[in-house]
Scaffold this motif. Structure first.
Motif, PDB file in Angstrom:
ATOM      1  N   ASN A  65     102.143  17.940 128.161  1.00 16.67           N
ATOM      2  CA  ASN A  65     103.391  17.186 128.344  1.00 16.67           C
ATOM      3  C   ASN A  65     103.768  17.055 129.815  1.00 16.67           C
ATOM      4  N   GLY A  66     102.915  17.537 130.731  1.00 14.66           N
ATOM      5  CA  GLY A  66     103.163  17.421 132.161  1.00 14.66           C
ATOM      6  C   GLY A  66     104.077  18.497 132.730  1.00 14.66           C
ATOM      7  N   ASN A  67     104.649  19.337 131.893  1.00 11.97           N
ATOM      8  CA  ASN A  67     105.572  20.375 132.339  1.00 11.97           C
ATOM      9  C   ASN A  67     104.796  21.676 132.534  1.00 11.97           C
ATOM     10  N   THR A  68     104.589  22.072 133.788  1.00 13.85           N
ATOM     11  CA  THR A  68     103.800  23.265 134.088  1.00 13.85           C
ATOM     12  C   THR A  68     104.546  24.558 133.768  1.00 13.85           C
ATOM     13  N   LEU A  69     105.808  24.462 133.417  1.00 15.55           N
ATOM     14  CA  LEU A  69     106.565  25.648 133.005  1.00 15.55           C
ATOM     15  C   LEU A  69     106.516  25.833 131.487  1.00 15.55           C
ATOM     16  N   ASP A  70     105.967  24.863 130.764  1.00 13.41           N
ATOM     17  CA  ASP A  70     105.804  24.963 129.312  1.00 13.41           C
ATOM     18  C   ASP A  70     104.385  25.472 129.041  1.00 13.41           C
ATOM     19  N   ASN A  71     104.270  26.777 128.836  1.00 11.07           N
ATOM     20  CA  ASN A  71     102.960  27.411 128.678  1.00 11.07           C
ATOM     21  C   ASN A  71     102.709  27.893 127.259  1.00 11.07           C
ATOM     22  N   ARG A  72     103.288  27.176 126.290  1.00 16.88           N
ATOM     23  CA  ARG A  72     102.958  27.443 124.891  1.00 16.88           C
ATOM     24  C   ARG A  72     101.554  26.895 124.639  1.00 16.88           C
ATOM     25  N   LYS A  73     100.801  27.573 123.781  1.00 14.36           N
ATOM     26  CA  LYS A  73      99.402  27.173 123.540  1.00 14.36           C
ATOM     27  C   LYS A  73      99.284  25.712 123.111  1.00 14.36           C
ATOM     28  N   GLU A  74     100.251  25.222 122.352  1.00  8.68           N
ATOM     29  CA  GLU A  74     100.179  23.822 121.896  1.00  8.68           C
ATOM     30  C   GLU A  74     100.253  22.839 123.061  1.00  8.68           C
ATOM     31  N   ASN A  75     100.705  23.280 124.250  1.00 11.30           N
ATOM     32  CA  ASN A  75     100.836  22.407 125.416  1.00 11.30           C
ATOM     33  C   ASN A  75      99.695  22.599 126.416  1.00 11.30           C
ATOM     34  N   LEU A  76      98.774  23.498 126.135  1.00  9.67           N
ATOM     35  CA  LEU A  76      97.699  23.809 127.079  1.00  9.67           C
ATOM     36  C   LEU A  76      96.348  23.366 126.546  1.00  9.67           C
ATOM     37  N   GLU A  77      95.521  22.878 127.464  1.00  7.01           N
ATOM     38  CA  GLU A  77      94.180  22.450 127.096  1.00  7.01           C
ATOM     39  C   GLU A  77      93.264  22.650 128.298  1.00  7.01           C
ATOM     40  N   VAL A  78      92.131  23.290 128.082  1.00  9.84           N
ATOM     41  CA  VAL A  78      91.143  23.396 129.150  1.00  9.84           C
ATOM     42  C   VAL A  78      90.646  21.986 129.428  1.00  9.84           C
ATOM     43  N   TYR A  79      90.741  21.583 130.690  1.00 11.72           N
ATOM     44  CA  TYR A  79      90.370  20.213 131.062  1.00 11.72           C
ATOM     45  C   TYR A  79      88.858  20.095 131.253  1.00 11.72           C
ATOM     46  N   ASN A  80      88.264  19.175 130.527  1.00  8.53           N
ATOM     47  CA  ASN A  80      86.835  18.913 130.615  1.00  8.53           C
ATOM     48  C   ASN A  80      86.617  17.804 131.645  1.00  8.53           C
ATOM     49  N   ARG A  81      86.116  18.199 132.799  1.00  8.00           N
ATOM     50  CA  ARG A  81      85.942  17.236 133.893  1.00  8.00           C
ATOM     51  C   ARG A  81      84.821  16.232 133.641  1.00  8.00           C
ATOM     52  N   THR A  82      84.047  16.434 132.584  1.00  4.86           N
ATOM     53  CA  THR A  82      82.938  15.515 132.327  1.00  4.86           C
ATOM     54  C   THR A  82      83.247  14.521 131.213  1.00  4.86           C
ATOM     55  N   SER A  83      84.419  14.594 130.612  1.00  3.49           N
ATOM     56  CA  SER A  83      84.735  13.660 129.531  1.00  3.49           C
ATOM     57  C   SER A  83      85.085  12.288 130.099  1.00  3.49           C
ATOM     58  N   LYS A  84      84.862  11.266 129.300  1.00  4.60           N
ATOM     59  CA  LYS A  84      85.117   9.913 129.793  1.00  4.60           C
ATOM     60  C   LYS A  84      86.612   9.706 130.023  1.00  4.60           C
ATOM     61  N   ASN A  85      86.915   8.749 130.890  1.00  5.58           N
ATOM     62  CA  ASN A  85      88.285   8.492 131.307  1.00  5.58           C
ATOM     63  C   ASN A  85      89.120   7.824 130.221  1.00  5.58           C
ATOM     64  N   ASP A  86      90.419   8.102 130.254  1.00  8.93           N
ATOM     65  CA  ASP A  86      91.369   7.356 129.440  1.00  8.93           C
ATOM     66  C   ASP A  86      91.564   5.995 130.097  1.00  8.93           C
ATOM     67  N   CYS A  87      91.937   5.020 129.291  1.00  8.02           N
ATOM     68  CA  CYS A  87      92.143   3.666 129.805  1.00  8.02           C
ATOM     69  C   CYS A  87      93.474   3.130 129.330  1.00  8.02           C
TER      70      CYS A  87
END
Length: 193
Positions: free
Chosen positions: A76-98
């Motif tokens: 959700n863009g809020n770095t102070l919201d650290n509930r698991k439902e708001n966190l995701e390990v970012y995969n730098r190799t996945s294709k881009n959003d458009c």
């Protein structure tokens, strides 16, 4: 947590993570320029061979139980919201959003190493299937003063403008409006080197 000016910051975590978070020590919020926001962190000190080393850990890396250097995206863009439902390990190799700009133009979302949206590159609709693919993750790359959009692939780094225009070794791609993010065909031309 308090900011330097005395105002309060509130960090959200799931209640089942509270005990593990407490065990890590004292937490503080620190401004992080890459996130353009505060990150909740703790600092630990270790001694190895008589040498003292201070290491910072982010609360989101503790909650996801990953190395502190692992890129984690706050959905959700809020770095102070650290509930698991708001966190995701970012995969730098996945294709881009458009995002569709208009009937002729597609925008490719360019993210930084933490998964934050930094810029949008433009391409012509006719190039979407060629450009937006599983093995390409487009990012901004700076080489000296030159800015370009590139994908790092197993075969090496490729430039977006070169993929679209396919110049031979005697040519280079020129952006007519001088904007390296604008890779629509009407803005690109091959020129002699």
């Amino acid at each position: 947590m308090l900011k330097k000016d005395g105002s309060e910051l509130t960090c959200k975590i799931d209640t089942y993570d509270a005990e593990r978070v407490k065990q890590e020590g004292i937490w503080f919020a620190e401004w992080h320029k890459d996130f353009n926001n505060y990150l909740v962190q703790t600092q630990s000190v270790t001694k190895v061979n008589g040498k003292t080393t201070a290491t910072k850990k982010t609360i989101h890396s503790v909650i996801l139980d990953v190395d502190p250097r692992t890129p984690i995206k706050h959905l959700n863009g809020n770095t102070l919201d650290n509930r698991k439902e708001n966190l995701e390990v970012y995969n730098r190799t996945s294709k881009n959003d458009c995002t569709k700009i208009d009937h002729e133009t597609m925008g490719i979302i360019l993210r930084d190493k933490f998964g934050n949206h930094k810029e949008t590159a433009l391409i012509s609709m006719e190039d979407v299937n060629k450009v937006v693919r599983d093995n390409y993750n487009w990012v901004i790359y700076k080489k000296g003063s030159e800015l370009m959009v590139v994908a790092n692939t197993p075969e090496g780094r490729i430039r977006l403008d070169s993929l679209i225009m396919n110049p031979d070794e005697t040519m280079k791609v020129h952006h007519i409006n001088l904007n390296p993010l604008d890779n629509r065909r009407k803005n690109l031309e091959n020129q002699p080197i």
